[in-house]
Write a protein that holds these residues in place. Structure first.
Motif, PDB file in Angstrom:
ATOM      1  N   ASN A  54       8.037 -37.536  13.560  1.00 19.27           N
ATOM      2  CA  ASN A  54       8.587 -36.198  13.811  1.00 19.27           C
ATOM      3  C   ASN A  54       7.484 -35.134  13.830  1.00 19.27           C
TER       4      ASN A  54
ATOM      5  N   ASP B  82      13.041 -32.704  10.077  1.00 14.98           N
ATOM      6  CA  ASP B  82      14.214 -32.640  10.949  1.00 14.98           C
ATOM      7  C   ASP B  82      15.238 -31.721  10.283  1.00 14.98           C
ATOM      8  N   LEU B  83      15.167 -30.442  10.624  1.00 16.41           N
ATOM      9  CA  LEU B  83      15.997 -29.445   9.931  1.00 16.41           C
ATOM     10  C   LEU B  83      17.471 -29.565  10.292  1.00 16.41           C
ATOM     11  N   SER B  84      17.750 -30.201  11.412  1.00 15.73           N
ATOM     12  CA  SER B  84      19.158 -30.353  11.790  1.00 15.73           C
ATOM     13  C   SER B  84      19.878 -31.287  10.817  1.00 15.73           C
ATOM     14  N   ASN B  85      19.107 -32.100  10.114  1.00 13.95           N
ATOM     15  CA  ASN B  85      19.721 -33.015   9.140  1.00 13.95           C
ATOM     16  C   ASN B  85      19.415 -32.657   7.697  1.00 13.95           C
TER      17      ASN B  85
ATOM     18  N   ARG C  32      21.115 -27.780   2.768  1.00 18.32           N
ATOM     19  CA  ARG C  32      20.771 -26.431   2.329  1.00 18.32           C
ATOM     20  C   ARG C  32      20.330 -26.438   0.865  1.00 18.32           C
TER      21      ARG C  32
ATOM     22  N   GLN D  33       7.601 -24.167  15.477  1.00 16.89           N
ATOM     23  CA  GLN D  33       8.131 -24.889  14.320  1.00 16.89           C
ATOM     24  C   GLN D  33       8.411 -23.923  13.151  1.00 16.89           C
TER      25      GLN D  33
ATOM     26  N   GLU E 108      11.425 -21.997  13.706  1.00 18.20           N
ATOM     27  CA  GLU E 108      12.581 -22.832  13.405  1.00 18.20           C
ATOM     28  C   GLU E 108      12.842 -22.868  11.891  1.00 18.20           C
TER      29      GLU E 108
ATOM     30  N   PHE F 165      16.092 -21.458   9.973  1.00 18.77           N
ATOM     31  CA  PHE F 165      16.830 -22.364   9.087  1.00 18.77           C
ATOM     32  C   PHE F 165      17.042 -21.716   7.716  1.00 18.77           C
TER      33      PHE F 165
ATOM     34  N   LYS G  34      19.464 -18.745   8.065  1.00 13.61           N
ATOM     35  CA  LYS G  34      20.832 -19.222   8.270  1.00 13.61           C
ATOM     36  C   LYS G  34      21.446 -19.665   6.944  1.00 13.61           C
ATOM     37  N   ASN G  35      20.631 -20.330   6.138  1.00 10.87           N
ATOM     38  CA  ASN G  35      21.128 -20.879   4.876  1.00 10.87           C
ATOM     39  C   ASN G  35      20.985 -19.934   3.693  1.00 10.87           C
TER      40      ASN G  35
END
Lengths: 453, 453
Positions: free
Chosen positions: A211, A216-219, A222, A243, A246, A250, A253-254
């Motif tokens: 990676n 892999d922030l989508s997984n 929080r 990156q 991103e 992230f 968002k959290n």
């Protein structure tokens, strides 16, 4: 093994005695004689329960353990000329104008005019301003947001004390062991899980070649806190602007806080890879940044670092994080040494800054030499371009075995990747901090031992 | 006061916006404009809950608060020549042989031979040995039990992290505020109780003239930890051997651990008042000791101290406390500055030791001058004989009022006794750290203002 517990004597009902002699299993007399013998046969315990969080830690801190193995190897091979590419410890002299400033400050302490006692716990105003001017003004940070300290490792401990046991924590895996260990000590984790080689409740964000060493922030789950070391120690990976954008998105968002460790940021050359998290818009509302002169100016022994806490960074109730960090710094810290601060100030003047950049360039050349060598030997090599660490893959081999093999065959100390987290398994880290002749000698030994593989 | 919470925007559902403008109550537009304006009108919060333990603290750390009041007074009276008998900060130059050693170490950093990177986190072996030889060999302690640090205040923070939130804590009342504040931060206490002026769960061991400033242990509750500062800051009381024997017996009976703060021990002249807790037989099984070069050699700005953890000190399960302290020191600390350590080493050589004793004698003369003056003026005066602090009683008057009155009438900064705990109410502390001419000038001002009372 005897494990005897009894009352010390009737007048001291809360004192317990245990047999100390656990190795041969013998029992000694267990009454008040313990007060009279030269070599105590028995152990008196207090009634204080050991902090169960520290008890969760598995081994000693990584680098003392490496030192122990190095000493054992040296004892077994007294003639071996061991070269260390292990702990990332600077080896080159402190640049002259910087050492001169410290010398002058030390001499000044013996004079009425040059003497200074307690300084502000947050650091000298001129040092805070100079750090801001050099590294942060252009990204909107202010001198009052910068706290000067005795180093990032210590600041991380203080940050953990500030955030407290109720926060949840994520770390890059692999990463600098202090994030995990201090989280364990503060009680932010559950116990160690042998099968995953990790601590419960802690979020390990795997960073591997697959990676591009970016999680892999989508997984990712929080968490309240995200420790993010960039360029990463140990992998040497420096994140791209995209990156980091991103990562900031992230966190925002959290509602997480990024603890951004920029200890090696000055090693980044690629303009597309930011040196500070505050280059990313919005980071001031979701990140703080720690940094250090250790790898910038060879201050590992001098001890000087800093932490930037933006005024805009707020807890969920709106309370400014900077106020609590200020309280921690004034309560359990008392300012960095005035001599070290004089050195730090010199690092940020034109002459010192130039010398510092030359020093960094020297270590970067070391990194390039190591990187090239490992590549030529056919290893999978990462890092070493925007970082002083080279991350070498030995797929399928346990890191500690590789560590032992390199030590045995080459008399070279590296750092086993698994010491930085479960995803570091199968790698070792080679540090570019070393005298040039040692780096070149190490390279020769690697070529000799691994050239024909 | 507006306290508006809303979504930042739909893509960032966990970010909240509050009106920043709490002083005038106006509301600003609350959408994404926050990203564009120079002076942000709104505040974005993270989802991280503030550490509720820090939230229990009442005010800022004592000495920054005093500094704030001092600056306010100076602004109001720009011509006032303020003298500080407030914070216990050394004022005299560092003795020559000691400053020379630091100067040499700093200069050496610019050379290949003199350069040193990371040292052992526990301190240089020669420094540990020298501390042991000077202060602890005769009471059975060993060099490996001595951990060199950047100061006692910092060590107290690390000790609190080590013992953890589950331990119960007792403090002398009054005492150095860091014991209480760090206990609150680590979660060892309940909230602040306005009526008792103290924190819940914390055991305040009252030390007042009526009990010779030594706690009534027959009425004290058992706690895991007992912070005991001797000679005491702020009262200047140094316990007798008999009193310390009583303290050690109390700790042993209860299975408690004494955290003995000996930061001012070198100021004790009376041979019947021990300088180290380890002069009391059995203390090695129930006590550890912190100390510092700050008030010994004027190192408040240089930053160097140490903590002694006897191998015999055990948790209730028999685990050695020293092992956990070592883990803390290697995990969230990285060694004291090599320059400061060179200075500490020089303090312990014959020449430096003699110079250090002369420096202490100088401050003790200051203390005697202050003590005599307050006595002559008819105040109730304590301390100042085996300590650099004089504790002056103003029965029935709130300490902060006395502080304000002295600042107003004499332009002299003292420290209000209530800042050290509820039992400090009605006292102020005068520090003997100052240039002789300032002490003499302060004395004249006191005589002028309070002579006719």
């Amino acid at each position: 093994m005897a494990d005897l517990t009894s009352s010390f004597c009737s007048a001291q009902p809360r004192l317990h005695i245990r047999s100390l002699n656990r190795t041969n299993g013998t029992l000694r007399s267990r009454c008040c004689k313990v007060r009279c013998v030269a070599a105590p046969a028995q152990e008196v315990t207090t009634g204080v329960k050991r902090n169960e969080n520290i008890g969760k830690l598995q081994a000693g801190y990584l680098f003392p353990e490496i030192g122990r193995r190095r000493r054992a190897h040296q004892e077994k091979n007294p003639d071996a000329k061991i070269i260390s590419l292990g702990i990332g410890d600077t080896t080159e002299p402190v640049p002259k104008s910087i050492a001169d400033a410290m010398q002058k400050a030390a001499a000044g302490l013996a004079t009425l005019e040059g003497y200074s006692g307690y300084g502000a716990e947050q650091g000298r105003g001129e040092v805070r301003q100079a750090i801001c001017d050099r590294f942060y003004s252009h990204v909107g940070r202010k001198a009052n947001e910068i706290f000067v300290s005795d180093g990032s490792k210590c600041d991380i401990g203080r940050l953990q004390m500030m955030f407290g046991a109720s926060t949840s924590v994520a770390v890059q895996d692999p990463s600098y062991p202090v994030y995990v260990d201090s989280s364990v000590i503060m009680g932010m984790t559950d116990g160690y899980d042998e099968s995953s080689k990790g601590f419960g409740k802690l979020e390990y964000m795997v960073c591997r070649p697959e990676n591009d060493f970016f999680p892999d922030l989508s997984n990712a789950r929080r968490t309240d806190l995200i420790f993010f070391c960039n360029p990463n120690n140990p992998t040497g990976a420096a994140a791209t602007r995209k990156q980091l954008e991103e990562l900031v998105a992230f966190a925002r968002k959290n509602g997480s806080i990024i603890i951004y460790d920029a200890a090696y940021a000055i090693y980044i050359s690629d303009p597309e890879r930011p040196q500070s998290i505050f280059e990313i818009p919005g980071a001031e509302e979701c990140a703080l940044e720690t940094c250090s002169f250790s790898k910038y100016a060879g201050f590992t022994g001098v001890r000087l670092g800093w932490t930037v806490v933006p005024e805009q960074l707020r807890y969920s109730d709106g309370f400014p994080v900077i106020n609590d960090f200020n309280r921690i710094m004034t309560t359990v810290f008392n300012g960095a040494s005035v001599v070290a601060q004089a050195g730090g100030f010199a690092c940020l003047q034109d002459e010192g800054f130039k010398e510092m950049q030359e020093l960094v360039a020297f270590y970067k050349e070391n990194a390039a030499i190591l990187r090239t060598t490992f590549k030529e030997l056919g290893f999978s090599v990462y890092g070493g371009e925007d970082a002083p660490y080279v991350w070498v893959g030995f797929p399928g081999k346990p890191s500690w075995d590789v560590f032992a093999e390199i030590l045995e065959r080459c008399n070279i100390v590296t750092t086993p990747g698994s010491g930085f987290g479960p995803a570091g398994e199968g790698f070792v880290r080679a540090s570019a901090f070393g005298h040039r002749e040692d780096i070149l000698e190490a390279v020769e030994r690697f070529k000799k031992e691994f050239g024909g593989r």
